[in-house]
Scaffold this motif. Structure first.
Motif, PDB file in Angstrom:
ATOM      1  N   ILE A   1      65.460 -23.766  90.690  1.00 64.21           N
ATOM      2  CA  ILE A   1      65.997 -22.580  90.061  1.00 64.21           C
ATOM      3  C   ILE A   1      65.464 -21.411  90.638  1.00 64.21           C
ATOM      4  O   ILE A   1      66.299 -20.292  90.568  1.00 64.21           O
ATOM      5  CB  ILE A   1      65.614 -22.657  88.584  1.00 64.21           C
ATOM      6  N   GLU A   2      64.330 -21.189  91.028  1.00 65.30           N
ATOM      7  CA  GLU A   2      63.881 -20.056  91.558  1.00 65.30           C
ATOM      8  C   GLU A   2      64.643 -19.703  92.796  1.00 65.30           C
ATOM      9  O   GLU A   2      64.562 -18.507  93.261  1.00 65.30           O
ATOM     10  CB  GLU A   2      62.274 -20.134  91.723  1.00 65.30           C
ATOM     11  N   GLU A   3      65.275 -20.610  93.381  1.00 65.95           N
ATOM     12  CA  GLU A   3      66.006 -20.153  94.773  1.00 65.95           C
ATOM     13  C   GLU A   3      67.231 -19.549  94.335  1.00 65.95           C
ATOM     14  O   GLU A   3      68.152 -18.953  95.156  1.00 65.95           O
ATOM     15  CB  GLU A   3      66.511 -21.489  95.657  1.00 65.95           C
ATOM     16  N   LEU A   4      67.775 -19.433  93.071  1.00 67.44           N
ATOM     17  CA  LEU A   4      69.043 -18.859  92.611  1.00 67.44           C
ATOM     18  C   LEU A   4      68.646 -17.491  92.053  1.00 67.44           C
ATOM     19  O   LEU A   4      67.625 -17.138  91.849  1.00 67.44           O
ATOM     20  CB  LEU A   4      69.653 -19.707  91.325  1.00 67.44           C
ATOM     21  N   ALA A   5      69.874 -16.636  92.121  1.00 62.58           N
ATOM     22  CA  ALA A   5      69.734 -15.172  91.752  1.00 62.58           C
ATOM     23  C   ALA A   5      69.716 -15.117  90.444  1.00 62.58           C
ATOM     24  O   ALA A   5      70.452 -15.669  89.721  1.00 62.58           O
ATOM     25  CB  ALA A   5      70.862 -14.487  92.421  1.00 62.58           C
ATOM     26  N   ASN A   6      68.824 -14.196  89.880  1.00 62.05           N
ATOM     27  CA  ASN A   6      68.687 -13.284  88.612  1.00 62.05           C
ATOM     28  C   ASN A   6      68.367 -14.385  87.559  1.00 62.05           C
ATOM     29  O   ASN A   6      68.822 -13.968  86.271  1.00 62.05           O
ATOM     30  CB  ASN A   6      70.025 -12.790  88.346  1.00 62.05           C
ATOM     31  N   LEU A   7      67.785 -15.470  87.718  1.00 62.08           N
ATOM     32  CA  LEU A   7      67.306 -16.380  86.721  1.00 62.08           C
ATOM     33  C   LEU A   7      65.761 -16.238  86.637  1.00 62.08           C
ATOM     34  O   LEU A   7      64.913 -16.569  87.643  1.00 62.08           O
ATOM     35  CB  LEU A   7      67.704 -17.812  86.791  1.00 62.08           C
ATOM     36  N   LYS A   8      65.124 -15.818  85.735  1.00 64.37           N
ATOM     37  CA  LYS A   8      63.799 -15.438  85.471  1.00 64.37           C
ATOM     38  C   LYS A   8      62.976 -16.354  84.548  1.00 64.37           C
ATOM     39  O   LYS A   8      63.153 -16.540  83.356  1.00 64.37           O
ATOM     40  CB  LYS A   8      63.434 -14.003  84.928  1.00 64.37           C
ATOM     41  N   PHE A   9      62.002 -17.057  85.352  1.00 57.55           N
ATOM     42  CA  PHE A   9      61.381 -18.177  84.635  1.00 57.55           C
ATOM     43  C   PHE A   9      60.262 -17.350  83.340  1.00 57.55           C
ATOM     44  O   PHE A   9      59.664 -16.652  83.796  1.00 57.55           O
ATOM     45  CB  PHE A   9      60.452 -19.136  85.557  1.00 57.55           C
ATOM     46  N   ALA A  10      60.511 -17.956  82.225  1.00 56.61           N
ATOM     47  CA  ALA A  10      59.632 -17.391  81.160  1.00 56.61           C
ATOM     48  C   ALA A  10      58.760 -18.320  80.627  1.00 56.61           C
ATOM     49  O   ALA A  10      57.852 -18.007  79.948  1.00 56.61           O
ATOM     50  CB  ALA A  10      60.680 -16.718  80.218  1.00 56.61           C
ATOM     51  N   GLY A  11      59.070 -19.744  80.854  1.00 54.19           N
ATOM     52  CA  GLY A  11      58.451 -20.597  80.111  1.00 54.19           C
ATOM     53  C   GLY A  11      58.792 -21.847  79.753  1.00 54.19           C
ATOM     54  O   GLY A  11      59.862 -22.425  80.371  1.00 54.19           O
ATOM     55  N   ILE A  12      58.372 -22.755  78.837  1.00 47.68           N
ATOM     56  CA  ILE A  12      58.832 -24.093  78.473  1.00 47.68           C
ATOM     57  C   ILE A  12      59.167 -24.226  76.899  1.00 47.68           C
ATOM     58  O   ILE A  12      58.454 -23.395  76.302  1.00 47.68           O
ATOM     59  CB  ILE A  12      57.632 -25.155  79.029  1.00 47.68           C
ATOM     60  N   CYS A  13      59.833 -25.221  76.682  1.00 43.83           N
ATOM     61  CA  CYS A  13      60.128 -25.498  75.318  1.00 43.83           C
ATOM     62  C   CYS A  13      60.417 -26.977  75.275  1.00 43.83           C
ATOM     63  O   CYS A  13      60.767 -27.819  76.023  1.00 43.83           O
ATOM     64  CB  CYS A  13      61.231 -24.578  74.664  1.00 43.83           C
ATOM     65  N   THR A  14      59.942 -27.388  73.894  1.00 41.09           N
ATOM     66  CA  THR A  14      60.443 -29.115  73.640  1.00 41.09           C
ATOM     67  C   THR A  14      60.602 -29.042  72.099  1.00 41.09           C
ATOM     68  O   THR A  14      60.098 -28.066  71.387  1.00 41.09           O
ATOM     69  CB  THR A  14      59.092 -29.900  73.961  1.00 41.09           C
ATOM     70  N   HIS A  15      61.366 -30.053  71.672  1.00 43.76           N
ATOM     71  CA  HIS A  15      61.459 -30.425  70.272  1.00 43.76           C
ATOM     72  C   HIS A  15      61.158 -31.770  69.998  1.00 43.76           C
ATOM     73  O   HIS A  15      61.624 -32.877  70.761  1.00 43.76           O
ATOM     74  CB  HIS A  15      63.038 -30.173  70.006  1.00 43.76           C
TER      75      HIS A  15
END
Length: 370
Positions: A153-167
């Motif tokens: 995903i980091e190779e794609l433009a304008n997507l900023k990694f902010a964290g993780i989530c689960t349910h």
């Protein structure tokens, strides 16, 4: 007006009880240095959302785009997480527009969705959370697969990694409340693994979010989890009672109904059915509840069956109730029940104070004709 003057069936909301629930969960989150991001699908109400935000919630978690748009525009919410991946050009365009008005966190669990979002972003940047599977087996990558997905995903433009989530929704499928600690253990351990794997790969998750109402009390104590996302706690319900997460007294939402008939010595008919209470016994197959709701204060009554507008109630013991009397029913699943009505009757001690709109149910926002 007293609730005794209301027509039935009607949806009652004990405001004192709900306010205590909101305050309690916010206080516990604060005490554990954890942000509270309530899941709004439980109540689908901008007014209740405002109450949660005023109590100190850091932001909200939404199940639909309608919910996200409504609380930003009507409730002034500034930070919104989307619980599920959003795909399709029309949907993504709505998210991009919302991101101009608030801090939006999309949820991703695959590169395909990430590519579609990135292609439409243009010059816009948006935060994303990686969904990881902590045992439910629905959305999410394994803790071990997360680093490679973030790299892609980091190779794609304008997507900023902010964290993780689960349910950890599998908690609703346990066979007894004694199994809940095992679900919490799995939740925390999966979180520990994914954080460790990501950090070793050079990715530091700013947000580490988990959350269900039954696992909240213990999971929130984890040093790694810094965002909790319960939803049902504003109302609670019969399932939460069965799981040991709530008491009868903590359930703020009830359906009031009138006894219409006693066709047999052991049977009452009420004027509320599946279109009030739903046929829901939990999304993940709980066997802990008996019947289709809990008649408050009357353990001798079993909600044995529901037609669309009426209920069959089995009389299993001595009762002083008669035809014409009213009863309050705690739904098995309050999220489903609240979605059956356009408003809740807010009362204190039986005196009606105000009506609370359930104003962000499905398809609340009609598309604009061009």
């Amino acid at each position: 007006m007293n609730i005794k003057e209301l027509t039935t069936p009607c949806f009652l909301l004990d405001l004192d009880t709900m306010e205590k629930n909101i305050e309690r969960f916010q206080r516990i989150a604060n005490e554990n240095n954890t942000q509270l991001w309530p899941m709004l699908k439980t109540h689908k109400s901008t007014e209740i959302t405002r109450m949660q935000m005023e109590a100190g919630a850091a932001g909200v978690l939404t199940g639909t785009l309608d919910e996200a748009e409504a609380v930003v525009e009507k409730a002034g919410v500034k930070r919104v997480m989307l619980a599920y991946p959003v795909l399709g050009v029309a949907n993504i365009k709505r998210v991009i527009e919302l991101n101009k008005k608030a801090e939006v966190y999309i949820a991703l669990d695959g590169i395909e969705g990430a590519r579609e979002v990135s292609a439409l972003l243009g010059e816009e940047e948006i935060n994303y959370l990686i969904i990881f599977d902590s045992g439910l087996g629905r959305f999410g990558v394994s803790p071990e697969a997360a680093p490679s997905l973030v790299r892609e995903i980091e190779e794609l433009a304008n997507l900023k990694f902010a964290g993780i989530c689960t349910h950890t929704g599998q908690v609703y499928g346990v066979s007894g409340k004694e199994e809940v600690p095992g679900v919490i253990k799995a939740e925390v351990e999966a979180t520990q693994r994914i954080v460790k794997n990501l950090e070793e790969a050079g990715f530091k998750p700013e947000i580490v979010a988990t959350g269900t109402t039954p696992t909240f009390f213990e999971a929130v104590k984890s040093d790694l989890i810094n965002a909790s996302r319960p939803g049902n706690y504003v109302f609670f319900d019969a399932i939460q009672i069965a799981l040991g997460a709530a008491t009868v007294e903590e359930c703020s939402l009830t359906v009031m109904a009138t006894i219409l008939s006693k066709p047999k010595s052991d049977l009452f008919i009420l004027d509320c059915g599946s279109k009030c209470l739903g046929l829901d016994k939990g999304a993940h197959g709980t066997s802990l509840t008996e019947g289709f709701g809990m008649v408050k204060g009357h353990p001798e009554l079993l909600m044995a069956g529901l037609s669309e507008e009426v209920a069959k109630v089995k009389i299993t013991g001595k009762t002083d109730l008669k035809v014409g009397d009213r009863v309050e029913i705690i739904p098995n699943h309050s999220c489903s029940a609240a979605n059956m009505t356009s408003y809740l009757t807010g009362h204190r001690g039986g005196e009606v104070e105000r009506f609370i709109e359930v104003d962000i149910r499905g398809n609340s926002n009609k598309p604009k004709m061009i």
